[in-house]
Design an enzyme around this catalytic site. Sequence first.
Site, mmCIF file in Angstrom:
data_model
loop_
_atom_site.group_PDB
_atom_site.id
_atom_site.type_symbol
_atom_site.label_atom_id
_atom_site.label_comp_id
_atom_site.label_asym_id
_atom_site.label_seq_id
_atom_site.Cartn_x
_atom_site.Cartn_y
_atom_site.Cartn_z
ATOM 1 N N ALA A 90 0.840 -1.208 0.000
ATOM 2 C CA ALA A 90 0.000 0.000 0.000
ATOM 3 C C ALA A 90 0.867 1.247 0.000
ATOM 4 O O ALA A 90 0.549 2.250 -0.658
ATOM 5 C CB ALA A 90 -0.929 -0.010 1.206
ATOM 6 N N GLU A 92 5.258 5.040 6.838
ATOM 7 C CA GLU A 92 5.807 4.215 7.911
ATOM 8 C C GLU A 92 5.333 2.794 7.652
ATOM 9 O O GLU A 92 4.177 2.465 7.895
ATOM 10 C CB GLU A 92 5.335 4.749 9.265
ATOM 11 C CG GLU A 92 6.237 4.367 10.419
ATOM 12 C CD GLU A 92 6.057 2.929 10.830
ATOM 13 O OE1 GLU A 92 6.916 2.106 10.435
ATOM 14 O OE2 GLU A 92 5.075 2.631 11.511
ATOM 15 N N CYS A 114 5.404 -2.969 14.167
ATOM 16 C CA CYS A 114 6.332 -2.883 13.045
ATOM 17 C C CYS A 114 7.789 -2.918 13.484
ATOM 18 O O CYS A 114 8.640 -3.464 12.787
ATOM 19 C CB CYS A 114 6.054 -1.630 12.218
ATOM 20 S SG CYS A 114 6.098 -0.099 13.178
#
Length: 225
Positions: free
Chosen positions: A40, A58, A92
């Site tokens: 994305a 990010e 993440c």
Amino acid sequence: MPQEPRRGVVNFITADRPVSELLVRDPRVDKISFTGSVAAGKRIGALCGERIARCTLELGGKSAAVVLDDYDIDAAAESILGPACAMTGQICGSLTRVIVSRSRHDALVEALSSRFAQVKVGDPFDPAMQMGPVAMKRQLERIERLIAAGVNEGARLADSDEHAVELANDTPFGLNNSVFTHDADRAYRVARRLLSGTVGHNVFRTDFSIAFGGFKQSGVGREGG
């Protein structure tokens, strides 16, 4: 009839991909800030490039805990354990790879496995639980496939600082790493060679008062700071 958005108020629009892309393309939107998948993020970056729009992306990470030979095995395992359980490891910047010398590999595996065996997994709304389920079934199936692949393929182990840095950087991501050692100068030398936006020392670093972001496919730009 839906009400018009009020000026000066934060408005949330829950939308599917076509509507989201309209917002990204709209010249009235001054800045795009996205947190999510690499796929994305690549699409958003391409759309922003068409109109030279500012964006912060990010994206993913595959961060390493580099445990050097002078650092206590139990202390390293304890430090790695806590953040790994937060949000079921779906963070993440989580330290999802552990790099240690061959001679200490088995000891660290035992220290980590014994601690993870004691983690209580269940209903995330139950205060007695320490870890809830992953976000969706397909994510669970992907994790199980990766575990099976790791068992079948075996692992490549480090024997030196040079090799540890090589392994830590051997990933398309560069978000977050940590170096575990009692030698501050050695930690600095290793940290300077790790290709990641943030490097912790003897801890999983999540200080959002400093600039947060990564290199390579972990994203573009910095948040906070």
